[in-house]
Design a protein around this motif. Sequence first.
Motif, short mmCIF file in Angstrom:
data_model
loop_
_atom_site.label_atom_id
_atom_site.label_comp_id
_atom_site.label_asym_id
_atom_site.label_seq_id
_atom_site.Cartn_x
_atom_site.Cartn_y
_atom_site.Cartn_z
N LEU A 18 -1.17 6.01 2.76
CA LEU A 18 -0.19 4.92 2.77
C LEU A 18 1.10 5.39 3.41
O LEU A 18 1.66 6.42 3.01
CB LEU A 18 0.09 4.43 1.35
CG LEU A 18 -0.99 3.55 0.72
CD1 LEU A 18 -1.18 3.89 -0.74
CD2 LEU A 18 -0.60 2.09 0.87
N ILE A 19 1.58 4.65 4.39
CA ILE A 19 2.84 4.99 5.05
C ILE A 19 3.60 3.74 5.46
O ILE A 19 3.04 2.65 5.53
CB ILE A 19 2.62 5.85 6.33
CG1 ILE A 19 1.77 5.06 7.35
CG2 ILE A 19 2.05 7.20 6.02
CD1 ILE A 19 1.81 5.66 8.73
N ARG A 20 4.88 3.94 5.75
CA ARG A 20 5.72 2.96 6.44
C ARG A 20 5.82 3.44 7.88
O ARG A 20 6.31 4.54 8.14
CB ARG A 20 7.10 2.87 5.80
CG ARG A 20 7.09 2.47 4.34
CD ARG A 20 8.43 2.75 3.69
NE ARG A 20 9.43 1.74 4.06
CZ ARG A 20 10.53 2.00 4.74
NH1 ARG A 20 10.79 3.23 5.16
NH2 ARG A 20 11.40 1.04 5.02
N ALA A 21 5.38 2.64 8.83
CA ALA A 21 5.47 2.99 10.25
C ALA A 21 6.67 2.28 10.86
O ALA A 21 6.75 1.05 10.83
CB ALA A 21 4.19 2.60 10.98
N PRO A 155 4.65 -11.12 -4.30
CA PRO A 155 5.72 -10.14 -4.09
C PRO A 155 5.17 -8.76 -3.73
O PRO A 155 5.93 -7.78 -3.69
CB PRO A 155 6.42 -10.10 -5.45
CG PRO A 155 5.29 -10.34 -6.43
CD PRO A 155 4.34 -11.30 -5.74
N LEU A 156 3.88 -8.65 -3.47
CA LEU A 156 3.26 -7.34 -3.32
C LEU A 156 3.76 -6.56 -2.11
O LEU A 156 3.93 -5.35 -2.18
CB LEU A 156 1.73 -7.49 -3.25
CG LEU A 156 1.04 -7.86 -4.56
CD1 LEU A 156 -0.42 -8.21 -4.32
CD2 LEU A 156 1.15 -6.70 -5.55
N LEU A 160 5.41 -3.01 -2.45
CA LEU A 160 4.79 -1.84 -1.85
C LEU A 160 5.77 -1.12 -0.94
O LEU A 160 5.85 0.12 -0.93
CB LEU A 160 3.55 -2.26 -1.08
CG LEU A 160 2.75 -1.14 -0.39
CD1 LEU A 160 2.26 -0.12 -1.40
CD2 LEU A 160 1.57 -1.73 0.39
N ASN A 161 6.55 -1.87 -0.17
CA ASN A 161 7.54 -1.28 0.72
C ASN A 161 8.55 -0.45 -0.06
O ASN A 161 8.93 0.66 0.35
CB ASN A 161 8.25 -2.39 1.50
CG ASN A 161 9.17 -1.87 2.57
OD1 ASN A 161 8.95 -0.81 3.15
ND2 ASN A 161 10.23 -2.61 2.85
N ALA A 162 8.98 -0.96 -1.20
CA ALA A 162 9.95 -0.24 -2.02
C ALA A 162 9.35 0.99 -2.67
O ALA A 162 9.99 2.05 -2.77
CB ALA A 162 10.52 -1.18 -3.09
N ASP A 176 -1.88 3.39 -5.07
CA ASP A 176 -3.29 3.02 -4.95
C ASP A 176 -3.55 1.65 -5.55
O ASP A 176 -4.25 0.81 -4.98
CB ASP A 176 -4.17 4.06 -5.65
CG ASP A 176 -4.35 5.32 -4.83
OD1 ASP A 176 -4.02 5.32 -3.64
OD2 ASP A 176 -4.84 6.33 -5.40
N ARG A 177 -2.98 1.40 -6.73
CA ARG A 177 -3.20 0.12 -7.39
C ARG A 177 -2.54 -1.03 -6.62
O ARG A 177 -3.07 -2.13 -6.55
CB ARG A 177 -2.70 0.17 -8.82
CG ARG A 177 -3.38 1.18 -9.73
CD ARG A 177 -4.84 0.86 -10.03
NE ARG A 177 -5.73 1.15 -8.92
CZ ARG A 177 -6.16 2.37 -8.58
NH1 ARG A 177 -5.76 3.41 -9.25
NH2 ARG A 177 -7.00 2.53 -7.58
N LEU A 178 -1.36 -0.77 -6.07
CA LEU A 178 -0.70 -1.82 -5.28
C LEU A 178 -1.52 -2.15 -4.04
O LEU A 178 -1.63 -3.32 -3.65
CB LEU A 178 0.71 -1.37 -4.88
CG LEU A 178 1.77 -1.40 -5.98
CD1 LEU A 178 3.08 -0.82 -5.47
CD2 LEU A 178 1.99 -2.83 -6.48
#
Length: 316
Positions: A18-21, A155-156, A160-162, A176-178
Motif C-alpha cells: 500500500l502506498i500513496r503515489a 469515507p474509506l 485510507l489516505n490519512a 490491510d482491513r481498510l
Amino acid sequence: MDALASLLDGPRARNAFLIRALLDPPWCLRVQSRSPLCVVAMVRGDAWVRHDGGEPVHLDPGDIMVTCGPDPYTVADDLATPPHVIIHPGEKCMTPDGRSLTEELTLGVRSWGTNPDGKVLMLVGSYQMQGEVSRRLLTVLPRLLTVPAGTLDTPLVPLLNAELVKNEPGQEAVLDRLLDLLLIAVLRAWLARPDAGSPGWYTAHTDPVVGPALRMIHNNPAHPWTVASLAAGSGVSRAALARRFTDLVGEPPMKFLTGWRLALAADLLREPDATLGSVARKVGYGSAFALSAAFKREHGVSPQRHREGVELPVLV
C-alpha cells in the motif's frame, strides 16, 4: 452469509503493498508486478490506463479502479508518454534500463513518487496472494473495472489516505482491513450495475428458490448436503431445485457444492498451521485421502503441490 461476504471471507489482505503515489507530469508507470488484484483510487489529478492490446481507460479524480492480474498494463499522464518506471514482481521499481528507483522515489512513510506535492495523488493497494475462493469472482471480472466518482458513498478513501502516512502499532493490520473494506465496497457497487455481467451464483442469491440453497452451502460447506436436503431447506421438490439451480447458476447443485468445497480447501491449505485432515473436515470430506483425490481430480495438482505455490488452472 451472502454471496459477496462468503466470497471474501477466506482470503484477506496480509501485509498488502500500500502506498500513496505522488507524481508530476510527465509520468508513466509500466506495471509488470503480476499481482492478482490491485485497487487504485484517484484522489487528485487524472490518468490513462491501458492493458497491452486493450482500449485505454481514463481515470478522473474520485474514480476507483480495480485491475485483475497477471497481465501487464501502463498508467500514465498521457497515452503518448513513454514508461519512466517499470514495476516488477515484489513491487520493485526500476528504470527501463534496469536501474533501481526504490530509494530515489521514496518520499516518506508509504509515500512514493516524484514530488511530495505532486499534481497527481493515487492510493495504490496490491494483494500479494491469490486466494482460491476469490477466483470464482476474479475469473468473471474484466481485467480492468472502474467505479466512477460519486458512485460510492463511503469515507474509506480519505481514511485510507490519512492512515497510510502513520506508523503506529498495528498499522499494517489497520491498512490491510481498510483495503479489504474498500475492495468490498467497490465490488459491491460494480456488481450492482446491470451491465456488470455478474456470475450466475452471485445473482442467484436473490432468487427465492436457489438463494436459500446457496446460503446453506456457503454457511455450512462441511454438512453432508444432498439435493433432497437442499430442496427441503428451500421448500421445493428435488426436481424443481435441480432444474432452477442449473438454469440460474449454470451447473447442478452437487457440482457447485463440490467446486465450492474445493475452492475453500485451496484457500485453507495456504494457512501455515493447516493440515490436510483438518481442511478435509472443514469442507466436508471424510478423510485427507478423499480430499486429496478430489482436489487433484478437479485442479490437476495435488494439495501439497498447491501449498508449495503451484498456481491452479484458471476457472472457466
